[in-house]
Write a protein that holds these residues in place. Structure first.
Motif, PDB file in Angstrom:
ATOM      1  N   THR A  40      17.162 -56.763-151.181  1.00 36.25           N
ATOM      2  CA  THR A  40      17.244 -56.160-149.846  1.00 36.25           C
ATOM      3  C   THR A  40      17.778 -57.149-148.820  1.00 36.25           C
ATOM      4  OG1 THR A  40      15.417 -54.641-150.327  1.00 36.25           O
ATOM      5  CG2 THR A  40      15.903 -55.076-148.006  1.00 36.25           C
ATOM      6  N   VAL A  41      17.225 -58.372-148.802  1.00 33.16           N
ATOM      7  CA  VAL A  41      17.674 -59.331-147.781  1.00 33.16           C
ATOM      8  C   VAL A  41      19.102 -59.787-148.045  1.00 33.16           C
ATOM      9  CG1 VAL A  41      15.338 -60.085-147.213  1.00 33.16           C
ATOM     10  CG2 VAL A  41      16.639 -61.342-148.955  1.00 33.16           C
ATOM     11  N   ALA A  42      19.504 -59.857-149.307  1.00 31.32           N
ATOM     12  CA  ALA A  42      20.885 -60.224-149.616  1.00 31.32           C
ATOM     13  C   ALA A  42      21.844 -59.164-149.079  1.00 31.32           C
ATOM     14  CB  ALA A  42      21.062 -60.407-151.118  1.00 31.32           C
ATOM     15  N   GLU A  43      21.462 -57.906-149.209  1.00 29.55           N
ATOM     16  CA  GLU A  43      22.294 -56.817-148.683  1.00 29.55           C
ATOM     17  C   GLU A  43      22.411 -56.885-147.168  1.00 29.55           C
ATOM     18  OE1 GLU A  43      20.450 -53.292-150.085  1.00 29.55           O
ATOM     19  OE2 GLU A  43      21.122 -53.546-152.170  1.00 29.55           O
ATOM     20  N   ARG A  44      21.400 -57.461-146.509  1.00 28.85           N
ATOM     21  CA  ARG A  44      21.422 -57.591-145.057  1.00 28.85           C
ATOM     22  C   ARG A  44      22.216 -58.808-144.587  1.00 28.85           C
ATOM     23  NH1 ARG A  44      14.917 -56.748-144.165  1.00 28.85           N
ATOM     24  NH2 ARG A  44      14.830 -54.507-144.607  1.00 28.85           N
ATOM     25  N   GLY A  45      22.699 -59.602-145.516  1.00 23.58           N
ATOM     26  CA  GLY A  45      23.491 -60.765-145.137  1.00 23.58           C
ATOM     27  C   GLY A  45      22.721 -62.068-145.057  1.00 23.58           C
ATOM     28  N   VAL A  46      21.442 -62.048-145.424  1.00 23.49           N
ATOM     29  CA  VAL A  46      20.672 -63.302-145.468  1.00 23.49           C
ATOM     30  C   VAL A  46      21.278 -64.221-146.516  1.00 23.49           C
ATOM     31  CG1 VAL A  46      18.424 -64.290-146.083  1.00 23.49           C
ATOM     32  CG2 VAL A  46      18.550 -62.244-144.637  1.00 23.49           C
ATOM     33  N   ARG A  47      21.399 -65.515-146.195  1.00 24.46           N
ATOM     34  CA  ARG A  47      22.042 -66.457-147.116  1.00 24.46           C
ATOM     35  C   ARG A  47      21.068 -67.343-147.874  1.00 24.46           C
ATOM     36  NH1 ARG A  47      26.229 -70.118-144.709  1.00 24.46           N
ATOM     37  NH2 ARG A  47      24.663 -70.486-143.078  1.00 24.46           N
ATOM     38  N   ALA A  48      19.816 -67.417-147.415  1.00 28.97           N
ATOM     39  CA  ALA A  48      18.841 -68.279-148.085  1.00 28.97           C
ATOM     40  C   ALA A  48      17.437 -67.805-147.763  1.00 28.97           C
ATOM     41  CB  ALA A  48      19.021 -69.729-147.660  1.00 28.97           C
ATOM     42  N   VAL A  49      16.526 -68.076-148.698  1.00 29.88           N
ATOM     43  CA  VAL A  49      15.122 -67.722-148.487  1.00 29.88           C
ATOM     44  C   VAL A  49      14.236 -68.925-148.812  1.00 29.88           C
ATOM     45  CG1 VAL A  49      15.382 -65.253-148.939  1.00 29.88           C
ATOM     46  CG2 VAL A  49      14.897 -66.810-150.844  1.00 29.88           C
ATOM     47  N   ILE A  50      13.109 -68.976-148.102  1.00 30.77           N
ATOM     48  CA  ILE A  50      12.029 -69.907-148.420  1.00 30.77           C
ATOM     49  C   ILE A  50      10.850 -69.042-148.843  1.00 30.77           C
ATOM     50  CG2 ILE A  50      10.464 -71.692-147.542  1.00 30.77           C
ATOM     51  CD1 ILE A  50      12.647 -72.116-145.303  1.00 30.77           C
ATOM     52  N   GLU A  75      16.068 -66.837-160.645  1.00 35.26           N
ATOM     53  CA  GLU A  75      17.205 -66.220-161.325  1.00 35.26           C
ATOM     54  C   GLU A  75      17.801 -65.089-160.493  1.00 35.26           C
ATOM     55  OE1 GLU A  75      15.900 -64.982-165.162  1.00 35.26           O
ATOM     56  OE2 GLU A  75      15.688 -67.036-165.927  1.00 35.26           O
ATOM     57  N   LYS A  76      16.942 -64.285-159.881  1.00 38.02           N
ATOM     58  CA  LYS A  76      17.437 -63.196-159.042  1.00 38.02           C
ATOM     59  C   LYS A  76      18.209 -63.745-157.842  1.00 38.02           C
ATOM     60  CE  LYS A  76      17.069 -59.394-159.310  1.00 38.02           C
ATOM     61  NZ  LYS A  76      18.026 -58.326-159.753  1.00 38.02           N
ATOM     62  N   ALA A  77      17.681 -64.794-157.221  1.00 39.02           N
ATOM     63  CA  ALA A  77      18.372 -65.403-156.078  1.00 39.02           C
ATOM     64  C   ALA A  77      19.737 -65.947-156.499  1.00 39.02           C
ATOM     65  CB  ALA A  77      17.509 -66.506-155.486  1.00 39.02           C
ATOM     66  N   GLN A  78      19.803 -66.596-157.643  1.00 36.03           N
ATOM     67  CA  GLN A  78      21.085 -67.134-158.120  1.00 36.03           C
ATOM     68  C   GLN A  78      22.068 -66.010-158.409  1.00 36.03           C
ATOM     69  OE1 GLN A  78      19.572 -69.459-161.415  1.00 36.03           O
ATOM     70  NE2 GLN A  78      19.485 -71.340-160.200  1.00 36.03           N
ATOM     71  N   GLU A  79      21.567 -64.930-158.983  1.00 36.50           N
ATOM     72  CA  GLU A  79      22.419 -63.766-159.254  1.00 36.50           C
ATOM     73  C   GLU A  79      23.001 -63.199-157.968  1.00 36.50           C
ATOM     74  OE1 GLU A  79      21.286 -59.159-160.168  1.00 36.50           O
ATOM     75  OE2 GLU A  79      20.354 -60.658-161.499  1.00 36.50           O
ATOM     76  N   LEU A  80      22.201 -63.246-156.885  1.00 37.40           N
ATOM     77  CA  LEU A  80      22.619 -62.679-155.603  1.00 37.40           C
ATOM     78  C   LEU A  80      23.358 -63.680-154.722  1.00 37.40           C
ATOM     79  CD1 LEU A  80      19.252 -60.841-154.849  1.00 37.40           C
ATOM     80  CD2 LEU A  80      21.416 -59.736-155.452  1.00 37.40           C
ATOM     81  N   GLY A  81      23.438 -64.933-155.158  1.00 38.50           N
ATOM     82  CA  GLY A  81      24.089 -65.964-154.351  1.00 38.50           C
ATOM     83  C   GLY A  81      23.254 -66.434-153.181  1.00 38.50           C
ATOM     84  N   LEU A  82      21.927 -66.307-153.294  1.00 39.85           N
ATOM     85  CA  LEU A  82      21.020 -66.729-152.230  1.00 39.85           C
ATOM     86  C   LEU A  82      20.570 -68.169-152.449  1.00 39.85           C
ATOM     87  CD1 LEU A  82      18.540 -63.708-151.890  1.00 39.85           C
ATOM     88  CD2 LEU A  82      20.058 -64.532-150.102  1.00 39.85           C
ATOM     89  N   GLY A  83      20.571 -68.954-151.369  1.00 37.54           N
ATOM     90  CA  GLY A  83      19.861 -70.221-151.427  1.00 37.54           C
ATOM     91  C   GLY A  83      18.375 -69.939-151.584  1.00 37.54           C
ATOM     92  N   TYR A  84      17.675 -70.775-152.364  1.00 37.50           N
ATOM     93  CA  TYR A  84      16.288 -70.452-152.724  1.00 37.50           C
ATOM     94  C   TYR A  84      15.460 -71.723-152.769  1.00 37.50           C
ATOM     95  CZ  TYR A  84      12.522 -68.206-155.530  1.00 37.50           C
ATOM     96  OH  TYR A  84      11.340 -67.689-156.001  1.00 37.50           O
ATOM     97  N   ALA A  85      14.366 -71.727-152.018  1.00 37.91           N
ATOM     98  CA  ALA A  85      13.433 -72.847-152.053  1.00 37.91           C
ATOM     99  C   ALA A  85      12.020 -72.288-152.103  1.00 37.91           C
ATOM    100  CB  ALA A  85      13.607 -73.743-150.832  1.00 37.91           C
ATOM    101  N   ARG A  86      11.217 -72.834-152.992  1.00 39.03           N
ATOM    102  CA  ARG A  86       9.844 -72.351-153.152  1.00 39.03           C
ATOM    103  C   ARG A  86       8.855 -73.391-152.628  1.00 39.03           C
ATOM    104  NH1 ARG A  86       4.962 -73.316-155.995  1.00 39.03           N
ATOM    105  NH2 ARG A  86       5.941 -73.502-158.046  1.00 39.03           N
ATOM    106  N   ALA A  87       8.005 -72.968-151.702  1.00 39.15           N
ATOM    107  CA  ALA A  87       6.998 -73.870-151.131  1.00 39.15           C
ATOM    108  C   ALA A  87       5.895 -74.141-152.144  1.00 39.15           C
ATOM    109  CB  ALA A  87       6.409 -73.262-149.859  1.00 39.15           C
TER     110      ALA A  87
END
Length: 360
Positions: A260-270, A293-305
């Protein structure tokens, strides 16, 4: 009358001589995986294919859950902190679903001469599985022991403790710093917690409070952590659902939300696993494997706290909760229970599960 007696039973009692660190449990080797999962899901109508799927998650990590080692590290840190503040209380380890089982641990406590025990559960939350089921663990272990000379008091819920908020906030800031610099300022903060059936969430908390205690607590904790980390906005999502598909659970799921956030144009998530105190299997599988894996598939930057785990503030908080209970007369707070009786009449009642009709 029952509720009044419970509240009287957790007030004005001192002289505790040990701590029971009570957790969920996890397999120690591949042969443990299926029996462990059968313990976890007994009576819940979980489809066999879901059990096989979760078993593969554990086998991906060699059939060993990280939870037992993580809990032992926390126990060692708690013992050190208790020594530091002058509380000579041994900490015993017991689990709901796998060895060391809480029944066996209580027998050890009794054999070692301990009669007044404080219980620290590794869930910060209200609700049936997060609070009431730990009371049931205590009551079941006492019944198995078969004596009436032990008193066990569970410490109150601690999801809103300032130490938790501070630890989550620092973990979020550290995760943000792991992202490429050009993505940091626009990264979307996403909190996750374990999903539960909607019916269980409606039943969470004292009836007078109108239910939904668990989801309300998670939302409040997320809001506090986001503010402390300097984020004006955040998303609350869920993970690790395990029930029959026909039963509605808290949504959205973390992977669906990433789409959902990738479709909205978000480029990265924490992603902050606010609902968990340590990096056990559901965290590392759902977030570090499927979520990544899902973030990489969508081209999202991804960081886990990181989870709070052995963060010294969290360990100090646990020692302070224990010291508070040992200090004398203490006020009743939600989640405090005596000998496994619920903290309030009708609080966090288990939801009746529909009988299986063959399909899922």
């Amino acid at each position: 009358m029952a509720a009044r007696g419970l509240r009287d039973g957790v007030s004005g009692t001192t002289g505790f001589d040990a701590v029971l660190f009570l957790s969920f449990g996890g397999p120690d080797e591949p042969d443990d995986v299926r029996p462990f999962l059968e313990n976890v899901t007994r009576g819940r109508g979980v489809p066999p294919e879901r059990l096989e799927e979760v078993a593969r998650h554990y086998l991906h990590f060699g059939g060993v859950s990280p939870i037992n080692a993580l809990n032992k590290a926390m126990i060692a840190s708690i013992e050190t902190e208790l020594d530091r503040i002058g509380l000579n209380l041994p900490v015993y380890f017991g689990n709901r679903n796998w060895h060391p089982m809480v029944e066996d641990t209580l027998r050890r406590l009794h054999a070692d001469g301990h009669r007044r025990v404080l219980v620290f559960p590794t869930s910060a939350w209200g609700g049936y599985s997060g609070c009431r089921q730990y009371d049931e663990d205590i009551a079941r272990a006492l019944a198995a022991l078969g004596t009436d000379d032990m008193y066990l008091r569970k410490v109150p819920q601690y999801w809103d403790h300032p130490a938790m908020t501070a630890s989550w906030a620092d973990a979020i800031v550290a995760a943000k710093a792991e992202l490429p610099e050009e993505l940091r300022d626009d990264a979307r903060l996403v909190f996750t917690a374990h999903s539960i059936p909607l019916s269980a969430d409606r039943a969470a908390g004292p009836p007078a409070e109108g239910g939904h205690l668990y989801s309300r607590q998670v939302a409040a904790a997320s809001a506090a952590a986001a503010e402390a980390a300097g984020f004006a906005e955040f998303d609350q999502v869920w993970q690790s659902r395990s029930g029959p598909p026909r039963i509605p659970w808290l949504e959205p799921d973390i992977c669906d939300h990433l789409e959902t956030v990738a479709e909205r144009g978000v480029r990265a998530v924490i992603v902050c696993p606010v609902g968990f105190v340590s990096d056990h299997l559901e965290v590392v599988w759902d977030l570090d494997n499927e979520g990544l894996e899902k973030a990489q598939e969508l081209g999202l930057g991804y960081a886990r706290a990181a989870t709070v785990g052995t963060d010294q503030r969290f360990i100090t908080m646990i020692a302070e909760l224990i010291a508070e209970q040992c200090s004398g007369d203490v006020a009743f707070r939600l989640g405090m229970t005596a000998n496994g009786a619920p903290c309030a009449l009708g609080c966090c009642e288990p939801v009746k599960r529909p009988t299986s009709s063959g399909g899922s």
